[in-house]
Scaffold this motif. Structure first.
Motif, mmCIF file in Angstrom:
data_model
loop_
_atom_site.group_PDB
_atom_site.id
_atom_site.type_symbol
_atom_site.label_atom_id
_atom_site.label_comp_id
_atom_site.label_asym_id
_atom_site.label_seq_id
_atom_site.Cartn_x
_atom_site.Cartn_y
_atom_site.Cartn_z
ATOM 1 N N LEU A 20 0.821 -1.214 0.000
ATOM 2 C CA LEU A 20 0.000 0.000 0.000
ATOM 3 C C LEU A 20 0.855 1.263 0.000
ATOM 4 C CD1 LEU A 20 -2.906 -0.976 2.412
ATOM 5 C CD2 LEU A 20 -2.986 -0.706 -0.068
ATOM 6 N N ALA A 21 1.952 1.244 0.747
ATOM 7 C CA ALA A 21 2.849 2.402 0.763
ATOM 8 C C ALA A 21 3.486 2.623 -0.609
ATOM 9 C CB ALA A 21 3.920 2.228 1.826
ATOM 10 N N TYR A 24 0.896 3.964 -3.040
ATOM 11 C CA TYR A 24 0.685 5.388 -2.793
ATOM 12 C C TYR A 24 1.807 6.227 -3.398
ATOM 13 C CZ TYR A 24 0.603 9.799 -0.293
ATOM 14 O OH TYR A 24 0.614 11.133 0.013
ATOM 15 N N LEU A 25 3.047 5.797 -3.206
ATOM 16 C CA LEU A 25 4.178 6.549 -3.751
ATOM 17 C C LEU A 25 4.173 6.554 -5.279
ATOM 18 C CD1 LEU A 25 7.064 5.521 -1.353
ATOM 19 C CD2 LEU A 25 5.937 7.740 -1.524
ATOM 20 N N ILE A 27 1.530 6.166 -7.325
ATOM 21 C CA ILE A 27 0.404 6.973 -7.830
ATOM 22 C C ILE A 27 0.699 8.456 -7.683
ATOM 23 C CG2 ILE A 27 -1.984 7.608 -7.337
ATOM 24 C CD1 ILE A 27 -2.515 4.635 -6.788
ATOM 25 N N THR A 28 1.218 8.872 -6.526
ATOM 26 C CA THR A 28 1.528 10.292 -6.363
ATOM 27 C C THR A 28 2.730 10.702 -7.211
ATOM 28 O OG1 THR A 28 2.779 9.772 -4.370
ATOM 29 C CG2 THR A 28 0.518 10.517 -4.078
ATOM 30 N N VAL A 59 4.133 15.180 -0.632
ATOM 31 C CA VAL A 59 3.613 13.830 -0.463
ATOM 32 C C VAL A 59 3.682 13.410 1.001
ATOM 33 C CG1 VAL A 59 3.985 11.425 -1.091
ATOM 34 C CG2 VAL A 59 4.118 13.185 -2.822
ATOM 35 N N ALA A 63 0.547 12.289 3.250
ATOM 36 C CA ALA A 63 0.584 10.985 3.917
ATOM 37 C C ALA A 63 0.313 11.133 5.417
ATOM 38 C CB ALA A 63 1.928 10.311 3.679
ATOM 39 N N VAL A 66 -3.429 11.695 5.839
ATOM 40 C CA VAL A 66 -4.146 10.436 5.631
ATOM 41 C C VAL A 66 -3.945 9.505 6.825
ATOM 42 C CG1 VAL A 66 -4.207 8.358 4.200
ATOM 43 C CG2 VAL A 66 -4.155 10.596 3.129
#
Length: 97
Positions: A20-21, A24-25, A27-28, A59, A63, A66
């Motif tokens: 998941l991390a 996220y990285l 996609i951003t 980012v 994060a 979130v």
């Protein structure tokens, strides 16, 4: 007695968190447009920046927001697989006895 399901649950929880991390990285990272900032349009405007500055500043701030708002979901993702593994180990031990 070895707790193989509990250990697998821990490995699954760690793998899910890492995936998941990384997702996220990635996609951003693909959303990078050469600018950072501008969270509050009336207060600040987006400024030009490098990719490294974007990933380490903007980012990271998103994060943290979130993480603060979504901690119950993150806690469930990390605790649920080991808990299921522990339950399966206990169930296996009870049937063996």
């Amino acid at each position: 007695m070895t707790r193989k399901y509990f250990k697998r649950g821990i490995y699954v929880a760690i793998t899910i968190a890492i995936c998941l991390a990384l997702l996220y990285l990635v996609i951003t990272g693909f959303a990078f447009d050469g600018k950072y900032g501008g969270f509050f349009p009336g207060v600040s405007a987006p400024r030009s920046c490098s990719f490294w500055h974007y990933m380490s500043g903007d980012v990271l701030a998103i994060a943290m927001i979130v993480a603060i708002t979504g901690w119950p979901l993150m806690l469930a993702i990390v605790i649920l697989p080991p808990a299921v593994g522990y339950w399966l180990d206990r169930r296996k031990r009870d049937y063996a006895a």
